[in-house]
Write an enzyme that holds these catalytic residues in place. Sequence first.
Site: not given
Ligand code: GBH
Length: 479
Positions: A306, A308, A377, A77, A169, A123
Amino acid sequence: MTDLSLPKNFLWGFATASYQIEGAATEGGRGPSIWDTFSSLPGKTANGATGAIACDSYHRTASDVALLKSYNASAYRFSISWSRIIPLGGRNDPINYEGIAYYRALITSLLKEGITPFVTLFHWDLPQELHDRYLGLLHKEEFAKDFERYARVCFESFPEVKNWITFNEPWCSAVLGYNTGLFAPGRCSDRSKSAEGDSTREHLVAGHSLLIAHARAVKLYRREFAGEDGMIGITLNGDWTEPWDPADPKDVEAAERKLEFAISWFADPVYFGRYPESMRKQLGDRLPPDHELEEVKGTNDFYGMNHYTCNYVRHKTTEPEEDDHLGNLETLFENKNGDCIGPETESVWLRPHPEGFRKLLVWLDKRYGHPIIFVTENGTSVKDESKKQTTEERTDDGLRCEYFKTYITAMARAMKEDNVDVRGYLAWSLMDNFEWAEGYTTRFGVTWVDYEDGQKRYPKKSSKVVGETIRALMENSKE
Ligand code: GBH
């Protein structure tokens, strides 16, 4: 021996995004994006990092594809940089054929190696010119028209691609770009951070524009390009939630509300043509009207997921702040008993908790009527990884190995025990890269990138673990 399995045709591999890996920001006719601008402003990214060079993938198509091949991946991807295809971005602006040639070469070499491309159209790297012309995502009609034309150019130029993702996202584009201001274009109400912006409403407008633009691109694709086997969908981020106090109905409700504010904000329009009740209740008519979502209903061929991490959620007892984007609640890593959700990583927001992955898969499956899901992801950073000095240490990413094993197993469990229809899994990320506001300090790759030494790549242990775990499960398949 496990009783779990994955089907023989299960697609798996790794994911990246254009601004995070390509570099070559001013080469090949590319126009600037809002991330070039934002990351160049003082104080917006760690150590003032930008994606100007990143992993230099623009010049390394062959070696990146070879890397994927060496990991035995069956899918990759990546995202297309809009301003490489149309430098100024707009529907009447010229096309940059050099940009098309770059992605065509990438797609051709992937297909030659039997690797299925999953292509994201957006993105987060909006052409800067569209921000300057009409504030980008804040202008629904202009944005949707320009995005539709950009999508058309991509669909026409890359007919071999059968798996498309419109937006990555949208929550991040909307909230981080227009509410907290942590990501480009960095708008918010806090005048010490941004000269313009309104954190009480702009993110809701931006989110709405993304939904409309998504719907237009999907309909265009279905009408003119999809054929028998083309698929298109949106990718949404979503963390699982657990109530801080499971005995308190208000925390139980808040945990559900958090899922709705993060996920259903976009998924309910796409599947049901309306915003979730909980958001309407809190946000009233700051949230754009449901009737405009009619065209959005039914516009996913698959759900791009996605995922995590996981949070404990505690309800707030006060009235919601006007700029609240969470649903009037707190997100925590400890519950009432002081139990911790998972070990620390390099990312303050990320704690591994694989059981949450299974639960969220089941929740999505139930709420959205058993959709086809592609995990677009999933991955983790590792505490202090960037401080590692020797190649041996740098490639020994034990926590990430454990993360992938347990998360992939949790997914297989959701498929077997709860009948969730997952068709593919893309680990984040193929290699360490520009981690947005965190610059290069936080690494998510299964490949170490040496930014000090010509962007050289070194496979970490996790690069093998993803494939080994998945292939062992595929071998268990009786199909
Ligand atoms: C993904 O987002 C992205 O698609 C990717 O590009 C990125 O590299 C990867 O994660 C790793 O981070 O603390 O309020 O700023 C993951 C979802 C949502 C995670 C927002 C980080 C930050 C919240 N993201 N979050 S805040």
